[in-house]
Design an enzyme around this catalytic site. Structure first.
Site, PDB file in Angstrom:
ATOM      1  CB  THR A  97      -6.860 -26.161  33.717  1.00  0.00           C
ATOM      2  OG1 THR A  97      -7.268 -26.615  32.425  1.00  0.00           O
ATOM      3  CG2 THR A  97      -7.763 -25.024  34.161  1.00  0.00           C
ATOM      4  CE  LYS A 173     -10.242 -25.359  31.086  1.00  0.00           C
ATOM      5  NZ  LYS A 173     -10.660 -26.372  30.140  1.00  0.00           N
ATOM      6  CE  LYS A 241      -7.479 -28.614  37.757  1.00  0.00           C
ATOM      7  NZ  LYS A 241      -6.671 -28.340  36.602  1.00  0.00           N
TER       8      LYS A 241
HETATM    9  P1  NAP Z   1      -4.803 -37.108  33.713  1.00  0.00           P
HETATM   10  O1  NAP Z   1      -5.336 -38.057  32.712  1.00  0.00           O
HETATM   11  O2  NAP Z   1      -4.990 -37.415  35.165  1.00  0.00           O
HETATM   12  O3  NAP Z   1      -3.236 -36.924  33.389  1.00  0.00           O
HETATM   13  C1  NAP Z   1      -2.399 -36.164  34.219  1.00  0.00           C
HETATM   14  C2  NAP Z   1      -0.986 -36.310  33.713  1.00  0.00           C
HETATM   15  O4  NAP Z   1      -0.120 -35.513  34.528  1.00  0.00           O
HETATM   16  C3  NAP Z   1      -0.448 -37.743  33.802  1.00  0.00           C
HETATM   17  O5  NAP Z   1       0.465 -37.942  32.760  1.00  0.00           O
HETATM   18  C4  NAP Z   1       0.264 -37.743  35.171  1.00  0.00           C
HETATM   19  O6  NAP Z   1       1.288 -38.708  35.257  1.00  0.00           O
HETATM   20  C5  NAP Z   1       0.870 -36.351  35.125  1.00  0.00           C
HETATM   21  N1  NAP Z   1       1.145 -35.840  36.478  1.00  0.00           N
HETATM   22  C6  NAP Z   1       0.228 -35.476  37.408  1.00  0.00           C
HETATM   23  N2  NAP Z   1       0.853 -35.029  38.514  1.00  0.00           N
HETATM   24  C7  NAP Z   1       2.173 -35.099  38.273  1.00  0.00           C
HETATM   25  C8  NAP Z   1       3.332 -34.776  39.022  1.00  0.00           C
HETATM   26  N3  NAP Z   1       3.233 -34.257  40.269  1.00  0.00           N
HETATM   27  N4  NAP Z   1       4.525 -34.984  38.462  1.00  0.00           N
HETATM   28  C9  NAP Z   1       4.634 -35.484  37.211  1.00  0.00           C
HETATM   29  N5  NAP Z   1       3.581 -35.814  36.433  1.00  0.00           N
HETATM   30  C10 NAP Z   1       2.362 -35.624  36.967  1.00  0.00           C
HETATM   31  O7  NAP Z   1      -5.392 -35.633  33.505  1.00  0.00           O
HETATM   32  P2  NAP Z   1      -6.003 -34.978  32.185  1.00  0.00           P
HETATM   33  O8  NAP Z   1      -7.445 -35.285  32.121  1.00  0.00           O
HETATM   34  O9  NAP Z   1      -5.112 -35.271  31.020  1.00  0.00           O
HETATM   35  O10 NAP Z   1      -5.914 -33.422  32.593  1.00  0.00           O
HETATM   36  C11 NAP Z   1      -4.679 -32.739  32.555  1.00  0.00           C
HETATM   37  C12 NAP Z   1      -4.926 -31.235  32.665  1.00  0.00           C
HETATM   38  O11 NAP Z   1      -5.775 -30.822  31.585  1.00  0.00           O
HETATM   39  C13 NAP Z   1      -5.628 -30.801  33.953  1.00  0.00           C
HETATM   40  O12 NAP Z   1      -5.135 -29.554  34.365  1.00  0.00           O
HETATM   41  C14 NAP Z   1      -7.089 -30.689  33.534  1.00  0.00           C
HETATM   42  O13 NAP Z   1      -7.805 -29.757  34.330  1.00  0.00           O
HETATM   43  C15 NAP Z   1      -6.934 -30.187  32.108  1.00  0.00           C
HETATM   44  N6  NAP Z   1      -8.066 -30.483  31.205  1.00  0.00           N
HETATM   45  C16 NAP Z   1      -8.609 -31.733  31.184  1.00  0.00           C
HETATM   46  C17 NAP Z   1      -9.675 -31.995  30.334  1.00  0.00           C
HETATM   47  C18 NAP Z   1     -10.327 -33.359  30.277  1.00  0.00           C
HETATM   48  O14 NAP Z   1     -11.419 -33.475  29.671  1.00  0.00           O
HETATM   49  N7  NAP Z   1      -9.725 -34.404  30.836  1.00  0.00           N
HETATM   50  C19 NAP Z   1     -10.180 -30.982  29.504  1.00  0.00           C
HETATM   51  C20 NAP Z   1      -9.585 -29.735  29.533  1.00  0.00           C
HETATM   52  C21 NAP Z   1      -8.521 -29.487  30.392  1.00  0.00           C
HETATM   53  P3  NAP Z   1       0.948 -40.232  35.702  1.00  0.00           P
HETATM   54  O15 NAP Z   1       0.556 -40.943  34.449  1.00  0.00           O
HETATM   55  O16 NAP Z   1       2.200 -40.730  36.284  1.00  0.00           O
HETATM   56  O17 NAP Z   1      -0.177 -40.149  36.720  1.00  0.00           O
END
Ligand code: NAP
Length: 290
Positions: A97, A173, A241
């Site tokens: 997102t 979104k 965010k």
């Molecule tokens: P998350 O569990 O925190 O995972 C983030 C991923 O991105 C991890 O693999 C992290 O690697 C990687 N990452 C973050 N910063 C990075 C960087 N600078 N360089 C390389 N890798 C990086 O987050 P998530 O919940 O999956 O969410 C991911 C996205 O989906 C976000 O934009 C969020 O808004 C969106 N989203 C989330 C949900 C939800 O319910 N969680 C629902 C809809 C949309 P590491 O493992 O090394 O930290």
């Protein structure tokens, strides 16, 4: 079956990549914390790469799902970035997102290399990712690129639709998040009211969820809200965010967001209560935990 890559094996990306492997695609993954990529390969097969560039070199379609705009830039650009490994005819899909302006920027950068780009943020949360039931909102300047990825993302989509040019998926979104902000606050006020009125909130929900007040939030979150349980789900910091991007975009298009601005202030209070990583349904904690 396609050679696909996945960058970012977080709460959302890990299960999405798993569905691709289950659908018999050949999957190569990258995760900043390499141990997570190793674990993923042990559990689901495929292989892992040490840079996003290597993923792109080995894949026809690269998917990514990282945190915010800066994270997207850091995995896409630079000598080890995704783009450095992409060549004509390949496709990049961003499930993060992120801002619509970033999607347009990536679309141009990809087009310069003959690479198709699709912004494809998702809704449905961790459960939707785990169960392969995500809603995917897409934007692309390249119809053929969208058509290439649609059958692939079918592995984890309940619904996937192209809504317009690059950035349109991210704009959709934002519409989704504006809806959720209002619904989550309304549900918080309603459940708190029910408790104070001496009603059993679970019984009330059992009845009203069959009527016009029904919502995904009510179906999936009311029970945990009543019990003050928030240590799961879509984190408040991610929601803030997303709302920040809505406000930036509203400045450009002139849309008024008075309710969304108010709810964002309430989320700020939830963060001050220690709820940065709590689920977005924690708005009710302003009434119950203060
Ligand atoms: P998350 O569990 O925190 O995972 C983030 C991923 O991105 C991890 O693999 C992290 O690697 C990687 N990452 C973050 N910063 C990075 C960087 N600078 N360089 C390389 N890798 C990086 O987050 P998530 O919940 O999956 O969410 C991911 C996205 O989906 C976000 O934009 C969020 O808004 C969106 N989203 C989330 C949900 C939800 O319910 N969680 C629902 C809809 C949309 P590491 O493992 O090394 O930290």
């Amino acid at each position: 079956m396609a050679n696909v890559g996945y960058v970012g094996l977080g709460i959302m990306g890990g299960p999405m990549a798993r569905h691709l492997a289950t659908a018999s695609h050949s999957v190569v993954v990258y995760n900043r914390t390499t141990a997570k990529a190793e674990e993923w390969v042990k559990a689901h097969g495929g292989s892992f790469a040490l840079t996003p560039r290597e993923v792109a070199e080995q894949s026809d379609v690269v998917f990514m799902c990282v945190g915010n705009d800066d994270d997207v830039r850091s995995v896409v650009y630079g000598a080890d970035g995704v783009l450095a490994g992409m060549s004509k005819g390949k496709t990049l899909v961003d499930h993060t997102t992120a801002a619509a302006t970033l999607a347009r920027e990536l679309s141009v950068a990809c087009a310069e290399k003959g690479v198709g780009f699709v912004d494809a943020p998702v809704s449905g949360g961790q459960a939707g990712a785990e169960n392969g039931q995500l809603t995917i909102m897409c934007g692309s300047d390249d119809v053929a690129a969208y058509e290439r990825i649609e059958p692939i993302v079918d592995a984890y989509a309940k619904r996937c639709k192209q809504l317009g040019n690059a950035g349109s998926g991210q704009l959709a979104k934002m519409v989704n998040q504006i809806c959720i902000a209002g619904i989550a606050q309304g549900l918080s006020e309603a459940l708190n009211f029910a408790k104070r009125a001496g009603l059993n909130p679970d019984d009330v929900v059992d009845v009203i969820s069959k009527g016009a007040a029904q919502s995904w939030q009510m179906e999936n979150r009311s029970k945990t809200m009543v019990r003050d349980e928030f240590e799961f789900g879509f984190a408040v910091e991610w929601m803030r965010k997303d709302l920040g991007m809505c406000f930036d975009e509203a400045k450009r298009n002139g849309a008024q967001l008075p309710m969304t601005e108010m709810v964002d202030k309430f989320y700020e209070e939830v963060v001050a209560m220690g709820g940065r990583r709590w689920d977005t349904s924690s708005l009710i904690a302003r009434f119950t935990k203060k």
